[in-house]
Structures are given as C-alpha cells and as structure tokens.
Design an enzyme around this catalytic site. Structure first.
Site, short mmCIF file in Angstrom:
data_model
loop_
_atom_site.label_atom_id
_atom_site.label_comp_id
_atom_site.label_asym_id
_atom_site.label_seq_id
_atom_site.Cartn_x
_atom_site.Cartn_y
_atom_site.Cartn_z
N LYS A 1 73.41 57.21 22.40
CA LYS A 1 72.54 58.36 22.58
C LYS A 1 71.19 58.21 21.88
CE LYS A 1 76.27 61.71 23.38
NZ LYS A 1 76.90 62.97 22.95
N GLY B 1 86.95 70.86 23.45
CA GLY B 1 86.10 69.76 23.88
C GLY B 1 85.98 69.65 25.38
#
Length: 280
Positions: free
Chosen positions: A71, A241
């Site tokens: 990321k 999640g």
C-alpha cells in the site's frame, strides 16, 4: 464470452501473502451478477516487486486491489493520487485508465460505511490496536465520523510514527497519542479497533477492551478472533473484517467497472466462502 456491450477486462489483488484473500470471491460474484465477462485473480507480489508487475501489464488490465505490503510502496508508482489516498499515505486501489495509473484508497470510505452499517451511536474517542497502514486508514475514517481523540496501542512507538503523522494531518484535527500495547488499565473509548493478528490478542488485551461498547475487528480469517468472540459473547456492537472488506471492495468494483456494485451478492459470496473454510 463477452457480448460486446462490455469488453473483457482483467483485474486482480496483489500482495504477499495473498492466497487467503477473499477479494477474488467478492469481485467475481459481482461480475457474475452484473453480467460482466471480466476476470479477477490473486497474484503474489512481494515487497519491492510492484514496479515490475505494473510494468508488465497489458491494455486489457483495468484495476488492481493492493494489500500488504504494497500500500505504501504504490505511492510513488502511480501517475496520480486521489485526495484520500494522499491523506492516508497509502494506496489500496489502482485504476488503470488509458495508460495512466490512478491511486485511490477505498479503505477510508469502506471503514466508515462498515461502522455506520452496524451502529449510529456518536463516536468521540477510539483506541486502535496496531500502527500500520490499516490503522491509519481506519483512524482517518473515524475522524471523518467525528472522533477527536485516538490512542494507538503499539509494541514499538517508533514504528507507528508514520501512522501518527497521517492521523494528525487530517484537516478536522485529532488528538493522537501512542501507548504500550501491553500497558496496564482498562481502555476507555467509544470504539476499539484491532489491526493485529489473532495470535497477538492475548487474554490480557481482550480483558482491557471489555468496557468498550463498539469493537471493530479488521480481520475476517481466522474468525472469530479472541477480541471478536468476546464482543459477540457480551452482546456489544461488532464490526467485522468482512464488513470492511465488502464495503471497500464494492467501491473498487464501481471504480473499475462503472457499474453499481451488488453489495448483498458480494457479501453473501464472502460469507459462504468463509463458512466453507471454517466448517462448524
């Protein structure tokens, strides 16, 4: 085969590890529901390997989902960053548009949507367990929702320096402090977020979170984690999640395809895949 109304395009999720990812299940379910003859696969790309992978993509590629450890590596490899990717200091989405790479971050709006799907209670303070890219993205989403005080619980404060800086850069302003993960005392916050592996959720840590009314567990596999199991047992609000994954994936789906994401279909596919992995 494509009927010609939508050209066949390729998308995928990159990371290391990535074999466990449910993203292919969610996106493929969405393509099938919307009649798109697109492909979406998982590709193992270790740290340092993203530039080479991007350089090998053909014109048929349309979008990429990025997970650990890529990321932050992607920040310097795209042609343009959206405001929220720049703010988060991380890219979880790359849209390939006529040869240009646009870096975005759907974790922020995805986290906010996941929380508001489960609770409408006011949120002013939060504790976040962990100090990585996910902690930064969820923390920014919390500030968007009105949180003004965040405590980061980390093993090494020096490794959370980037996340503290990211959170403090939010235009709304937020009081951010870091503390020891194994410190004493019960947590006093409106919401606690865990971004650490299930193995790191010790009995002592779970006990420290017992008084927090809303639990956000960023993991979806293994499930339930010690923290999410405690929240379920006590009847507290639990944001899972899979909630985060589905909402951020739906936003990616729309960025890639330009078509409304079938959120319920994608969630159902994810739940069935998880159930198959963890039979009762």
């Amino acid at each position: 085969m494509s009927d010609g109304s939508h050209p066949v395009r390729r998308c995928g999720v990159l990371g290391d590890p990535v074999a466990h990812s449910l993203s292919p299940v969610l996106h493929r379910a969405g393509y099938a529901e919307q009649g798109l003859d697109w492909t979406y696969d998982a590709h193992r790309v270790p740290a340092g390997g993203l530039e080479a992978f991007l350089g090998g993509l053909g014109e048929e590629w349309r979008g990429l989902s990025l997970t650990m450890p890529l990321k932050r590596e992607a920040l310097t490899l795209v042609d343009r960053l959206t405001d929220r990717a720049r703010l988060a200091g991380g890219v979880n989405t790359v849209v390939l548009d006529d040869g240009a790479r646009v870096g975005d971050n759907t974790d922020l709006p995805g986290a906010a949507a996941a929380i508001r799907e489960r609770t409408s209670r006011p949120l002013a303070s939060a504790a976040i367990i962990g100090g990585g890219a996910t902690a930064a993205s969820v923390g920014l989403a919390l500030v968007d929702l009105g949180v003004t005080r965040i405590e980061l619980l980390v093993r090494d404060a020096a490794r959370a320096t980037d996340t503290v800086a990211v959170l403090r850069s939010h235009p709304a302003g937020v009081d951010v402090r870091s503390a020891a993960l194994d410190g004493p005392g019960d947590l006093a916050a409106d919401l606690v977020v865990s971004t650490v592996p299930a193995a790191a959720q010790t009995a002592e840590l779970v006990a420290r979170c017992e008084a927090v009314p809303v639990v956000f567990e960023a993991l979806y596999d293994p499930w339930p984690t010690p923290l999410s199991a405690a929240a379920l047992a006590s009847g507290r609000v639990l944001v899972g999640g899979l909630d985060l994954l589905v909402h951020q994936a739906a936003l990616q789906f729309e960025l890639f395809t330009g078509v409304a994401a079938p959120l319920a279909v994608m969630r159902d596919a994810g739940e069935r895949a998880l159930a198959a992995r963890n039979p009762a």
